[in-house]
Design a protein around this motif. Sequence first.
Motif, PDB file in Angstrom:
ATOM      1  N   MET A   1      66.147  26.285  81.882  1.00 10.64           N
ATOM      2  CA  MET A   1      66.146  27.280  80.813  1.00 10.64           C
ATOM      3  C   MET A   1      65.786  26.663  79.474  1.00 10.64           C
ATOM      4  O   MET A   1      65.001  27.207  78.692  1.00 10.64           O
TER       5      MET A   1
ATOM      6  N   GLU B   1      62.138  30.932  82.626  1.00 13.04           N
ATOM      7  CA  GLU B   1      63.435  31.121  81.971  1.00 13.04           C
ATOM      8  C   GLU B   1      64.184  32.300  82.602  1.00 13.04           C
ATOM      9  O   GLU B   1      65.397  32.222  82.866  1.00 13.04           O
TER      10      GLU B   1
ATOM     11  N   SER C   1      71.117  28.305  76.980  1.00 14.89           N
ATOM     12  CA  SER C   1      69.790  28.209  76.350  1.00 14.89           C
ATOM     13  C   SER C   1      69.888  27.377  75.080  1.00 14.89           C
ATOM     14  O   SER C   1      70.991  27.047  74.610  1.00 14.89           O
TER      15      SER C   1
END
Length: 697
Positions: free
Chosen positions: A348, A373, A682
């Motif tokens: 990610m 992602e 993230s």
Amino acid sequence: MTIGKNLEQAIKQAHERLNNLLQRAEYTKKHYKDISQRELFTEAIAEISISLEELQVLGEELQQQNDELVATRHLVEAERQRYQDLFDFAPDAYFVTDTNGTIQEANHAAAQLLNVRQSYFIRKPLLVFVHPAHRPKFRELLTELQQETKICSHQTQIFHQDGKIDFPAEVTASKVEGDGKPVSLRWLLRDITERQQTQQKIREQAALIDITTDAIIVRDLQNQILFWNKGAENLYGWQTEDVTGYEEIFSQDSLEIEAALKTVVESGSWQGELRRYTRKGKELIVATRWTLMRDNADLPKSILSVDTDITEKKQLELQVLRAQRLESLGTLASGISHDLNNIFTPIMTVAQLLPMKLKNLDERSLEMLDLLESSAKHGADLVQQILSFARGSEGKRSTMQPSYLLEDIAQIIKGTFPKSINLNIDIAPDLLTVVGDASQLHQVFINLCLNARDAMPNGGDLSISAVNLCIDALCAKMNKKAKVSSYVLITITDTGVGISPKIIDRIFDPFFTTKDIGKGTGLGLSIAIGIINSHGGFLDVSSEVGLGSQFQVYLTSSDRTIIQPVDEMELLTGEGQLILVVDDEAAITQITKTTLEIHNYRVLTAEDGIEALALYNQYKQEIRVVLMDIMMPSMAGATAIRTLQRMNPQVQIIAMSGLVSAESLAQARGAGIQGFLLKPFSAKDLLNILQGVLVMD
């Protein structure tokens, strides 16, 4: 009598002879002087001799007759005594009465039965020994006996000595006639207390047999049913008259039954579990015990079986087994989720960092990075769903629009399902919002669509619709799972093979599947219904074999509006602060270091708690925040955190973990940790939480 008459006749004849001799003697004396007395005397002696001989013969005959009479009298006396003995010592009470019922004779058993002397009965009415409540009926019996020769098996109650003697009796009576007229009545009384008690016991046992929930069945050796109790009627649905005389009516494995029959004949008993079906086709599991019954000659006669319904018990055992398997699944998921999230975190973060590092990427490359992602996020969500299913956690809830999920699923179906499946979408434009976990609901609809696909191996129609629905009180009464509220109804319909009525109630059981080994786990629908129930909704299913199935998902609607997130143009950057990153996964420490350095942070990295303590001791004056994984080898993260806090009570710590629960969050807050970062995270998640901790410092 003949000998007596002959004797009288002989004496009479002797007298006549003597009289004749006397008359002749007188006559001769007068008219015949020449006849001498000697001749007359000789003739008289001859006549007397004849008479004496006759008398002797008759005397002998009379003696013989007397002897016979004496013998006969002895025989009569012996017979009379034998009758008297039978009368006195018979086991039952005997009475002889006149035609009005007054007792003339009573035997010894009668005296014992009423605890009196035999003479006590004489000249007393038999009626006085009958219970007052039964006397009217006994009088009717006396009257009836005048018309009948014999009356059998009349029951009455004997009563005497103010209730000290009180017992039920069976009466048998007969009439004795002379010259065509009744002269006496004979009575037999038998105490039937024990018999009535036995009959009562039999009735009670029969009642117990009938009220027991167990099925009690008796079959002969040819397998024909001889006895079928109420429990069998209730359990299997057939009435006694439906099965008596018929052979085995249950659908079951004949080989198993033959083996059981062989065992019970050889050893006398057998017990085990059998799968049987009721009259309506419902499947049952019964624990059955078979016993071989024998006749008076000790030869096998029949088989007694007692069946107990253990279907529910087996289902509970299966549920316990499933719960254990789910617990094992939860343990397994917990063990691998941390590692999986460690894998998803770099994916990610790299997908977010590459567009920042490489400014000249074309649109196709950017789409691929977005897909990378998104896939990593979906993978992390799947891990979280398994944990939620195993542990019962609810996940992240927010106000959401179901139409977005359904449109996303439609795109997946179009891109991955066979072209032989036609997709029809019908979503109401004014569809209300719901409060829920988007990832979990996404998985529900995906699972339902995948099942629809598998039900149409040769193609068909798959329809997805969504409408607003209001359930009122009347509808709520018709469906126990519903409540009065507004719902969003999502319907997924296929034209596949359908679901058999026999298994439709089991399709939501964990690990239940009709698919071949390797093609299904049996968890899809269990997870789906668990998620729907946790969202306060419910699910209905209808199906017809050969025509297809329909799943209707009811989700409680919300009046909240969706707040659209504002995209941040730039991620927050640092001011050269020194951050210590501690994780045993080299990929995570590397990508985290790169992300932080790109955003103007300085970074130290450590592979375990021991190395982290050494670095912190060396740079504790400069390190602003420690970013530490909780699960690490050598020294656990929690131990390293407590040691850091002893070294510096003001140390700022952000804990990281791929395995999170409400309990672990509470422990983290209680341990004085300033933030908790859930893997996979993230770049934005990392920078936001770091900035928040630095602001509080």
